[in-house]
Scaffold this active site. Structure first.
Site, PDB file in Angstrom:
ATOM      1  N   SER A 220     -15.498 -23.154 -31.087  1.00 33.09           N
ATOM      2  CA  SER A 220     -15.722 -21.718 -31.217  1.00 33.09           C
ATOM      3  C   SER A 220     -15.612 -21.316 -32.685  1.00 33.09           C
ATOM      4  O   SER A 220     -16.341 -21.841 -33.520  1.00 33.09           O
ATOM      5  CB  SER A 220     -14.752 -20.953 -30.319  1.00 33.09           C
ATOM      6  OG  SER A 220     -15.117 -19.596 -30.206  1.00 33.09           O
ATOM      7  N   GLU A 356     -21.779 -21.100 -21.394  1.00 29.99           N
ATOM      8  CA  GLU A 356     -20.695 -20.652 -22.270  1.00 29.99           C
ATOM      9  C   GLU A 356     -20.085 -19.308 -21.868  1.00 29.99           C
ATOM     10  O   GLU A 356     -18.911 -19.216 -21.540  1.00 29.99           O
ATOM     11  CB  GLU A 356     -21.204 -20.567 -23.713  1.00 29.99           C
ATOM     12  CG  GLU A 356     -21.563 -21.906 -24.339  1.00 29.99           C
ATOM     13  CD  GLU A 356     -20.395 -22.571 -25.033  1.00 29.99           C
ATOM     14  OE1 GLU A 356     -19.312 -21.968 -25.093  1.00 29.99           O
ATOM     15  OE2 GLU A 356     -20.570 -23.699 -25.523  1.00 29.99           O
ATOM     16  N   HIS A 447     -17.084 -21.466 -21.984  1.00 27.30           N
ATOM     17  CA  HIS A 447     -16.635 -21.592 -23.367  1.00 27.30           C
ATOM     18  C   HIS A 447     -15.251 -22.239 -23.426  1.00 27.30           C
ATOM     19  O   HIS A 447     -14.282 -21.732 -22.864  1.00 27.30           O
ATOM     20  CB  HIS A 447     -16.590 -20.193 -23.989  1.00 27.30           C
ATOM     21  CG  HIS A 447     -16.550 -20.178 -25.478  1.00 27.30           C
ATOM     22  ND1 HIS A 447     -17.499 -20.787 -26.266  1.00 27.30           N
ATOM     23  CD2 HIS A 447     -15.664 -19.593 -26.350  1.00 27.30           C
ATOM     24  CE1 HIS A 447     -17.213 -20.580 -27.538  1.00 27.30           C
ATOM     25  NE2 HIS A 447     -16.103 -19.867 -27.614  1.00 27.30           N
TER      26      HIS A 447
END
Length: 547
Positions: A220, A356, A447
């Site tokens: 991320s 995600e 995610h």
């Protein structure tokens, strides 16, 4: 995470000397290492030596708020490195309004190490440096999921660390720009990352690590940071391989805002300085001179972190400015560097998860028709790529669109630029959803879903035993990352082949929904192609001053 100290092992490291052999007659044994700032004493946890809370820079407080990281003051007594240092100051995630998250502080520049307990000080072990995610506003180098035992057990030193967050990590103000004109400005988080890597270069040999074999990896915002470090000149030579997990690769909200109004553009029409001035006004601080800066430095850390949103002066809102292009430290975005072939030429692993983030993350459309219409002249292409049968739920299409726009296509773009520069690159998609998570991730792996597998630290939300299938995949993923850190190639004995990415086959490692890692041509090609066309259309319009 903490376990009882086991084994009767004495393992003393001294800088420049070999480690002493184990003395199995001692009561309790601890590893001691001499580094540039003093001696540190870790703990033995099973067959792993662990050092936590080692300062790699001075506390960034008072006059050092919004300054590059300063040198650590040396110490004479042995420092007990047996617990994590404070996380960097952050709100949210359970913190009451106007307060800091428990365990976080402005004094936070600490790192942690896991290494084999039986390693010699001249072992030249590969080193992996984890850069945590959290949108540059949250997260830390501490935590059970990202502890490094699994890496250490395979002969790798794993380091995690904290870096400044939010307005303490990325901030600009006119008086700051003028102060100390020889110093870089703006992205203090990146300065912290570079300081941590310099610490590795200077000190890791004392722990048995090889300063010439360092791999950075992050997810991320940490994956975005990997891209930034690949393109920041001051980071050159501090690492030798890189892994970006769900870090994108193209310009976007976390990639670089102009420092001043002199350099704003269509993508970033508001400068970081303007955002800083608006924040100061919300705190009742007028002006942009040294006196105003002194008042900003006098604010409490709670006021800095939890100071609310500041307007951009054009009716919009900005929480934080994010990474800042100051022209000295951050000289260009990663996308700009990749297009020109100016990035560090080091082997790369890059990829994302299959589903995600859902919702209105990128596009505010509320129906499939509206979402496809937002592609303009590419509407038919988008519909054919994302919903050729017309039977997919809007939520699924939206999730796949978000995934491709922010992460998957930018990862392919990055991979292609590495191929162009004749640099090895390996691409993956992580799509496995454990049975226990299917209700949470109905349209693919979400995610961060791969992190526990990469670190081989799995746990179920309800505390139930982890399935054998999940454990096997975690061992495989961890082995890929370890092999890459050791050799620059993730492949190894007993692992499914992960092909080098190239233009001819465009093969990736696809960890499928059932958890099987399989090499195959890019399965999302039609979707990624239409996203690429949309990016090129946006770029043409920006160049014409249209958007």
């Amino acid at each position: 995470m903490k376990t009882l100290v086991s084994g009767l092992i004495l393992f003393v490291f001294v800088c420049g000397l070999k480690a002493q052999k184990p003395n199995r007659t001692s009561e309790i044994e601890v590893p001691i290492v001499k580094i540039s700032s003093g001696q540190v004493r870790g703990v033995i946890e099973g067959d792993v030596s662990v050092f936590k809370g080692i300062p790699y820079a001075a506390p960034p407080v008072g006059e050092f708020r919004w300054r590059p990281p300063q040198a650590v003051k040396t110490w004479d007594e042995i420092l007990d490195a047996n617990k994590y240092g404070s996380n960097c100051a952050q709100g949210g995630w359970g913190a009451a309004a106007g307060t800091l998250q428990e365990g976080s502080s402005e004094d936070c520049l600490y790192l942690n190490l896991w290494l084999p307990a039986n390693a010699e000080s001249d072992a030249k072990l590969p080193v992996m440096v984890w850069i945590h995610g959290g949108g540059f506003t949250g997260g830390s180098g501490a935590g059970q999921v990202t502890s490094g035992e699994a890496f250490a057990k395979q002969g790798v030193i794993l380091m995690t660390f904290n870096y400044r967050l939010g307005r303490l990590g990325h901030f600009a103000f006119p008086a700051l720009t003028k102060e100390h004109p020889d110093e870089p400005k703006g992205s203090y988080a990146f300065m912290d990352m570079i300081a941590a890597l310099k610490w590795v270069k200077e000190n890791i040999a004392a722990f048995g690590g090889d300063p010439d074999n360092v791999t950075i990896f992050g997810q991320s915002a940490g994956g975005v940071a990997v891209h930034s470090l690949l393109s920041i000149p001051d980071a050159r030579g501090l690492f030798h391989k890189a892994i970006s997990q769900s870090g994108g690769g193209r310009n976007g909200v976390l990639t670089g805002r102009p420092l001043s109004e002199d350099n704003v553009d269509a993508l970033y029409p508001v400068s970081a300085e303007t955002i800083g001035v608006n924040f100061a006004r919300k705190q009742g601080i007028e002006g942009t001179d040294e006196a105003a800066l002194a008042k900003l430095r006098a604010l409490s850390v709670e006021q800095i972190v939890a100071g609310g949103q500041e307007t951009d002066g054009q009716g919009g809102e900005r929480i934080n400015s994010g990474p800042i292009l100051d022209g000295k430290l951050v000289t260009e975005t990663a996308e700009s560097a990749y297009n020109a072939g100016r990035q560090a030429k080091v082997p790369l692993v890059i990829g994302s998860c299959s589903g995600e983030i859902g919702g209105a993350f990128v596009n505010l459309s509320t129906t499939k028709e509206a979402l496809f219409s937002s592609f303009g002249e590419l509407k038919a292409d988008a519909k054919a790529a994302y919903d050729p049968s017309g039977r997919k739920e809007f939520a699924e299409v939206q999730t796949l669109f978000n995934t491709d726009w922010v992460w998957a296509e930018p990862a392919r773009f990055t991979a292609r630029t590495f191929v162009d520069s004749q640099t090895p690159v390996f691409v993956y998609q992580f799509g496995y959803v454990p049975a226990s998570m299917k209700n949470w991730m109905p349209y693919g792996a979400g995610h961060g879903a791969e992190i526990g597998f990469v670190f081989n630290n799995l746990m179920n939300r309800d505390g139930s035993p982890v399935a054998h299938k999940d454990q096997d995949l975690a061992k495989t993923m961890n082995a890929y990352w370890v092999n890459f850190a050791k050799t620059g190639n993730p492949n190894g004995e007993g692992l499914p082949v992960w092909p080098l990415y190239n233009y001819e086959k465009e093969e990736i490692l696809d960890v499928e929904l059932d958890g099987n890692p399989i090499a195959k041509p890019e399965p999302r090609k039609a979707r990624l192609d239409v996203i690429e066309k949309a990016f090129k259309f946006r770029e043409r319009m920006q160049n014409r001053g249209g958007i």
